[in-house]
Design an enzyme around this catalytic site. Structure first.
Site, mmCIF file in Angstrom:
data_model
loop_
_atom_site.group_PDB
_atom_site.id
_atom_site.type_symbol
_atom_site.label_atom_id
_atom_site.label_comp_id
_atom_site.label_asym_id
_atom_site.label_seq_id
_atom_site.Cartn_x
_atom_site.Cartn_y
_atom_site.Cartn_z
ATOM 1 N N GLU A 147 5.641 10.012 3.153
ATOM 2 C CA GLU A 147 5.092 8.611 2.634
ATOM 3 C C GLU A 147 4.078 8.717 1.535
ATOM 4 O OE1 GLU A 147 4.382 4.190 4.613
ATOM 5 O OE2 GLU A 147 3.943 5.796 5.639
ATOM 6 N N ASP A 164 5.674 0.593 3.084
ATOM 7 C CA ASP A 164 6.102 -0.934 3.908
ATOM 8 C C ASP A 164 5.760 -2.177 3.019
ATOM 9 O OD1 ASP A 164 3.259 -0.812 4.183
ATOM 10 O OD2 ASP A 164 3.185 -0.186 6.414
ATOM 11 N N TYR A 224 -5.204 0.458 9.442
ATOM 12 C CA TYR A 224 -6.421 0.755 8.377
ATOM 13 C C TYR A 224 -7.701 0.355 9.162
ATOM 14 C CZ TYR A 224 -3.129 1.785 4.517
ATOM 15 O OH TYR A 224 -2.189 2.244 3.860
ATOM 16 N N ASP A 281 0.709 -1.036 -0.048
ATOM 17 C CA ASP A 281 0.010 -0.033 -0.060
ATOM 18 C C ASP A 281 0.878 1.275 -0.058
ATOM 19 O OD1 ASP A 281 0.652 -0.396 2.873
ATOM 20 O OD2 ASP A 281 -0.537 1.510 3.281
#
Length: 527
Positions: free
Chosen positions: A490, A94, A243, A91
């Site tokens: 990120e 990571d 999430y 995603d």
């Protein structure tokens, strides 16, 4: 001359043709157009945005992989549980494969192709968009191992974040987690159903068998999510810190049904969206964001676009209420609401929803504005807000202002789309890009070795994460390009996915303007 060269040569011509019109529209919605408006190459931005998805691939990479600093990874995913879960996307920076944001990414990529496939084809990027979608849907087919079982995640964030490694070197847990009848996840099932239904529309002509297969899975997943209701983060606590489904599952059930209606034209699904509108919160939530977690604005907008269709006259009362909520969302973005319900903006005009990864909300808002402005233009309508009427042209001008901010028209003079323009973030918070490429250094890099030797380096990342949309600046338009500043540096797949559609539409507008000018020149010559 190539298609891309033609687009580059047309940029300044396009600027001269539309600058006066845009300046007038911009003044009505409070957008400041700097002198470099129109200087951006949306064709290049589109090409680079699609490259990003190749950098995020997990699994065995194909022969035509263009991001060559990546290699195969996660080849035993699912093995421990006796299921093949190789493939899919990481995603962000990571290596966990989270099902909910991955599915939203695929839904938005598919929606982009549905709306702007012709433009994507004209730029030579349609095949890359289809590949990006199929890489996700192939994985969803694997993950949906039976009607009421969907594998929700591979890896876990806690062990993954303990290590700083390339995906090719992973030593972290690759345990897989699933939802089923005893551990429901209606939000995940609903979003994955939406993704597969939307993708089935995309592949309907070019790959009808695959389209039918996707639709079959989508229908099963929706039925599973609706029958066995529950939040997936209550069944799978492992996702809670990463999430969490804050909005619950009601929006995803409506979202899944909406996309299934678009894919099938089956009245069962539109009746569900109408009949369940109150119970599932479709009419009670006035939204100011649209994201991987919160789909209400998307449902409301898609439903409102049915209001003038004859076959939906029987549902007109509910659809009108959906439209009212969609209008609220759009007006809040355009600063045209009352009672403090407008979305905040930075001093330079960027939409600002929250501190962490704010650009995701900018890209989704720009996409919805773009799609709805096209709908209003075709239906010869305007957007009615409390603080005045907004025309389709004014809506697209504001969406363009957000895109131009992303590409460098901002106080930092920085492109937040990595790899685009002369200045962009070079220390993106991304494990694979921040460590020497596996192609250049095949020696093993251990779990903590990455933190010791690579994470804290002041130098730029060895590999450029081209096409990634990073989290972006703070509420003062300030940005710090540091690898440990993950709130800003990120990037996520669902940040970039909506941009694909907006870039394609802006390219289309350039083409239309030039065609209109050609017609005008011919008419003048004939006189």
């Amino acid at each position: 001359m190539t298609v891309k060269e033609i687009h580059r040569n047309k940029r300044w011509h396009f600027l001269l043709l539309i600058l006066i019109t845009m300046s007038s529209a911009a003044s009505l919605i409070g957008v400041s157009l700097e002198k470099d408006v129109g200087a951006f190459d949306y064709g290049e931005a589109l090409s680079k945005s699609l490259l990003y998805f190749e950098a995020q691939r997990s699994g065995r990479l194909p022969y035509n992989q263009r991001v060559t600093w990546r290699d195969h990874s996660g080849l035993t995913d699912g093995l421990e549980q006796g299921v093949d879960l190789v493939g899919g996307y990481h995603d962000a920076g990571d290596h966990v494969k989270f099902g909910l944001p991955m599915a939203f990414t695929v839904t938005m990529l598919s929606w982009s192709v549905i709306e702007y496939g012709d433009s994507l084809a004209s730029t030579g990027e349609l095949s890359h968009a289809l590949e990006a979608i199929k890489w996700g849907t192939d994985y969803f087919i694997k993950a949906h191992t039976s009607p009421n079982v969907l594998w929700a995640e591979v890896g876990d964030g806690d062990t993954d974040h303990y290590c700083w490694q390339r995906p090719e070197d992973m030593t972290t847990s690759r345990r897989a987690f699933k939802i089923d009848e005893n551990n429901p996840g209606s939000d995940l099932a609903g979003e994955t159903a939406a993704a597969m239904a939307a993708a089935s529309i995309v592949f309907r002509t070019t790959n009808p068998h695959y389209s039918h297969l996707l639709l079959h899975h989508a229908q099963q997943l929706f039925e599973f999510g609706d029958k066995y209701r529950g939040k997936y983060d209550e069944s799978l606590r492992v996702v809670k810190s990463y999430y969490a489904s804050v909005s619950g599952y009601m929006d995803e059930l409506l979202w899944g049904a909406t996309w299934l209606y678009r894919a099938t034209d089956n009245d069962h699904y539109i009746s569900y969206v109408v009949d369940m509108a109150h119970q599932l919160g479709g009419l009670s939530w006035a939204m100011s964001e649209f994201s991987w977690d919160v789909k209400f604005a998307g449902v409301q907008l898609l439903a409102s676009m049915l209001i003038k269709e004859e076959q939906h006259k029987q549902h007109s009362k509910i659809i009108q209420q959906y439209k009212s909520k969609a209008d609220h969302y759009l007006c809040s973005i355009l600063n045209k609401n009352i009672n403090g319900t407008n979305v905040q903006r930075t001093p330079a005009g960027l939409l600002y929803v929250r501190q962490w990864n704010n650009m995701q909300y900018v890209s989704t808002a720009s996409f919805l504005l773009t799609v709805y402005s096209d709908y209003l233009r075709k239906s010869n309508s305007d957007l009615q807000c409390h603080e005045g009427t907004v025309t389709p042209d004014e809506m697209i001008v504001f969406a363009k202002s957000q895109i131009d901010y992303i590409l460098g028209s901002n106080p930092m003079k920085t492109s937040y789309l990595v790899g685009y323009g002369p200045k962009y973030p070079t220390r993106v918070h991304h494990r694979g890009a921040s460590i020497a490429s596996y192609k250049d250094y095949k020696g093993f890099i251990g779990c903590t070795q990455g933190y010791d030797y690579w994470y804290g380096r002041p130098e730029p990342n060895p590999s450029v994460l081209v096409g990634a949309l990073v989290g972006g600046p703070d509420h003062r338009d300030e940005f710090v390009d540091r690898r440990d500043n993950y709130v800003q540096t990120e990037a996520c797949t669902y940040n970039t996915a909506p941009l694909v559609g907006v870039f394609a539409r802006l390219i289309e507008l350039e083409e239309q303007t030039l065609e209109e000018e050609d017609v005008s020149l011919v008419a003048t010559y004939k006189k």
